[in-house]
Design a protein around this motif. Structure first.
Motif, PDB file in Angstrom:
ATOM      1  N   GLU A  72      99.479  33.074  82.735  1.00  0.00           N
ATOM      2  CA  GLU A  72     100.772  33.260  83.400  1.00  0.00           C
ATOM      3  C   GLU A  72     100.885  32.350  84.618  1.00  0.00           C
ATOM      4  O   GLU A  72     101.916  31.721  84.841  1.00  0.00           O
ATOM      5  N   SER A  73      99.819  32.306  85.402  1.00  0.00           N
ATOM      6  CA  SER A  73      99.828  31.483  86.609  1.00  0.00           C
ATOM      7  C   SER A  73      99.988  30.006  86.275  1.00  0.00           C
ATOM      8  O   SER A  73     100.759  29.288  86.926  1.00  0.00           O
ATOM      9  N   LEU A  74      99.264  29.546  85.266  1.00  0.00           N
ATOM     10  CA  LEU A  74      99.410  28.151  84.850  1.00  0.00           C
ATOM     11  C   LEU A  74     100.832  27.860  84.382  1.00  0.00           C
ATOM     12  O   LEU A  74     101.389  26.804  84.669  1.00  0.00           O
ATOM     13  N   GLY A  75     101.417  28.812  83.670  1.00  0.00           N
ATOM     14  CA  GLY A  75     102.780  28.650  83.193  1.00  0.00           C
ATOM     15  C   GLY A  75     103.789  28.516  84.317  1.00  0.00           C
ATOM     16  O   GLY A  75     104.824  27.869  84.166  1.00  0.00           O
ATOM     17  N   GLU A  76     103.495  29.116  85.476  1.00  0.00           N
ATOM     18  CA  GLU A  76     104.385  28.996  86.626  1.00  0.00           C
ATOM     19  C   GLU A  76     104.099  27.743  87.445  1.00  0.00           C
ATOM     20  O   GLU A  76     105.007  27.146  88.012  1.00  0.00           O
ATOM     21  N   VAL A  77     102.837  27.341  87.520  1.00  0.00           N
ATOM     22  CA  VAL A  77     102.450  26.235  88.394  1.00  0.00           C
ATOM     23  C   VAL A  77     102.674  24.869  87.738  1.00  0.00           C
ATOM     24  O   VAL A  77     103.064  23.915  88.415  1.00  0.00           O
ATOM     25  N   LEU A  78     102.457  24.758  86.455  1.00  0.00           N
ATOM     26  CA  LEU A  78     102.608  23.457  85.794  1.00  0.00           C
ATOM     27  C   LEU A  78     104.020  22.868  85.915  1.00  0.00           C
ATOM     28  O   LEU A  78     104.157  21.671  86.179  1.00  0.00           O
ATOM     29  N   PRO A  79     105.089  23.663  85.776  1.00  0.00           N
ATOM     30  CA  PRO A  79     106.416  23.077  85.987  1.00  0.00           C
ATOM     31  C   PRO A  79     106.627  22.590  87.426  1.00  0.00           C
ATOM     32  O   PRO A  79     107.338  21.613  87.653  1.00  0.00           O
ATOM     33  N   ILE A  80     106.010  23.256  88.393  1.00  0.00           N
ATOM     34  CA  ILE A  80     106.094  22.808  89.784  1.00  0.00           C
ATOM     35  C   ILE A  80     105.431  21.443  89.914  1.00  0.00           C
ATOM     36  O   ILE A  80     105.981  20.514  90.508  1.00  0.00           O
ATOM     37  N   ALA A  81     104.241  21.314  89.345  1.00  0.00           N
ATOM     38  CA  ALA A  81     103.524  20.040  89.398  1.00  0.00           C
ATOM     39  C   ALA A  81     104.316  18.944  88.695  1.00  0.00           C
ATOM     40  O   ALA A  81     104.425  17.823  89.199  1.00  0.00           O
ATOM     41  N   ALA A  82     104.893  19.264  87.554  1.00  0.00           N
ATOM     42  CA  ALA A  82     105.682  18.265  86.820  1.00  0.00           C
ATOM     43  C   ALA A  82     106.886  17.821  87.634  1.00  0.00           C
ATOM     44  O   ALA A  82     107.224  16.635  87.659  1.00  0.00           O
ATOM     45  N   ARG A  83     107.530  18.766  88.322  1.00  0.00           N
ATOM     46  CA  ARG A  83     108.682  18.429  89.153  1.00  0.00           C
ATOM     47  C   ARG A  83     108.276  17.521  90.309  1.00  0.00           C
ATOM     48  O   ARG A  83     108.967  16.560  90.632  1.00  0.00           O
ATOM     49  N   VAL A  84     107.130  17.796  90.919  1.00  0.00           N
ATOM     50  CA  VAL A  84     106.649  16.960  92.024  1.00  0.00           C
ATOM     51  C   VAL A  84     106.377  15.545  91.527  1.00  0.00           C
ATOM     52  O   VAL A  84     106.744  14.576  92.175  1.00  0.00           O
ATOM     53  N   VAL A  85     105.754  15.430  90.374  1.00  0.00           N
ATOM     54  CA  VAL A  85     105.465  14.104  89.819  1.00  0.00           C
ATOM     55  C   VAL A  85     106.762  13.376  89.481  1.00  0.00           C
ATOM     56  O   VAL A  85     106.915  12.203  89.784  1.00  0.00           O
ATOM     57  N   GLU A  86     107.720  14.086  88.878  1.00  0.00           N
ATOM     58  CA  GLU A  86     109.000  13.472  88.529  1.00  0.00           C
ATOM     59  C   GLU A  86     109.733  12.957  89.755  1.00  0.00           C
ATOM     60  O   GLU A  86     110.378  11.919  89.716  1.00  0.00           O
ATOM     61  N   ASP A  87     109.653  13.713  90.855  1.00  0.00           N
ATOM     62  CA  ASP A  87     110.384  13.362  92.075  1.00  0.00           C
ATOM     63  C   ASP A  87     109.685  12.295  92.908  1.00  0.00           C
ATOM     64  O   ASP A  87     110.223  11.846  93.902  1.00  0.00           O
ATOM     65  N   ASN A  88     108.475  11.885  92.513  1.00  0.00           N
ATOM     66  CA  ASN A  88     107.723  10.900  93.277  1.00  0.00           C
ATOM     67  C   ASN A  88     107.481   9.690  92.379  1.00  0.00           C
ATOM     68  O   ASN A  88     106.693   9.753  91.445  1.00  0.00           O
ATOM     69  N   ASP A  89     108.175   8.592  92.677  1.00  0.00           N
ATOM     70  CA  ASP A  89     108.087   7.414  91.811  1.00  0.00           C
ATOM     71  C   ASP A  89     106.657   6.911  91.655  1.00  0.00           C
ATOM     72  O   ASP A  89     106.250   6.509  90.571  1.00  0.00           O
ATOM     73  N   ALA A  90     105.879   6.924  92.738  1.00  0.00           N
ATOM     74  CA  ALA A  90     104.498   6.422  92.659  1.00  0.00           C
ATOM     75  C   ALA A  90     103.660   7.311  91.744  1.00  0.00           C
ATOM     76  O   ALA A  90     102.913   6.810  90.899  1.00  0.00           O
ATOM     77  N   LEU A  91     103.790   8.619  91.886  1.00  0.00           N
ATOM     78  CA  LEU A  91     103.039   9.531  91.015  1.00  0.00           C
ATOM     79  C   LEU A  91     103.482   9.398  89.569  1.00  0.00           C
ATOM     80  O   LEU A  91     102.660   9.464  88.660  1.00  0.00           O
ATOM     81  N   ALA A  92     104.769   9.208  89.355  1.00  0.00           N
ATOM     82  CA  ALA A  92     105.274   9.047  87.989  1.00  0.00           C
ATOM     83  C   ALA A  92     104.671   7.806  87.336  1.00  0.00           C
ATOM     84  O   ALA A  92     104.324   7.825  86.155  1.00  0.00           O
TER      85      ALA A  92
END
Length: 110
Positions: A72-92
């Protein structure tokens, strides 16, 4: 996506102990609260799971309960991480490079 599917967990009501949910807006205060709650919950379950796997053996019911909470925790945290990566051009760019390297390695013949 329906409103029910977009509900985010905010934590627990201190009076009733019931889970509190909210319909969050991208970049809004409630989304930030839901993100923080998800990260805090994942941190707690990680610590508990590590302690339990390094300690005494769990019975099947205990192990299933812990595993379900970690999932459950991974299911909540992974979309947060994906959003952070999407919003950061260098990380993307790094993420895309990593996927390309992985795909290239899988295509290599031994």
């Amino acid at each position: 996506m329906s409103d029910i599917q977009r509900l985010r967990r905010l934590g627990y009501d201190s009076a009733t102990g019931k889970t509190a949910y909210a319909l969050t807006a991208p970049g809004g205060l409630l989304e930030g609260m839901a993100d923080m709650s998800a990260l805090e919950t994942a941190t707690v379950w990680l610590a508990l799971a590590e302690a339990m796997t390094n300690g005494t053996q769990l019975d099947a019911d205990e192990a299933n309960f812990v595993l379900a909470r970690v999932v459950e925790s991974l299911g909540e945290v992974l979309p947060i991480a994906a959003r952070v990566v999407e919003d950061n051009d260098a990380l993307a760019l790094y993420a895309e490079a990593g996927r390309n390297i992985g795909a290239g390695m899988r295509d290599m013949k031994p």
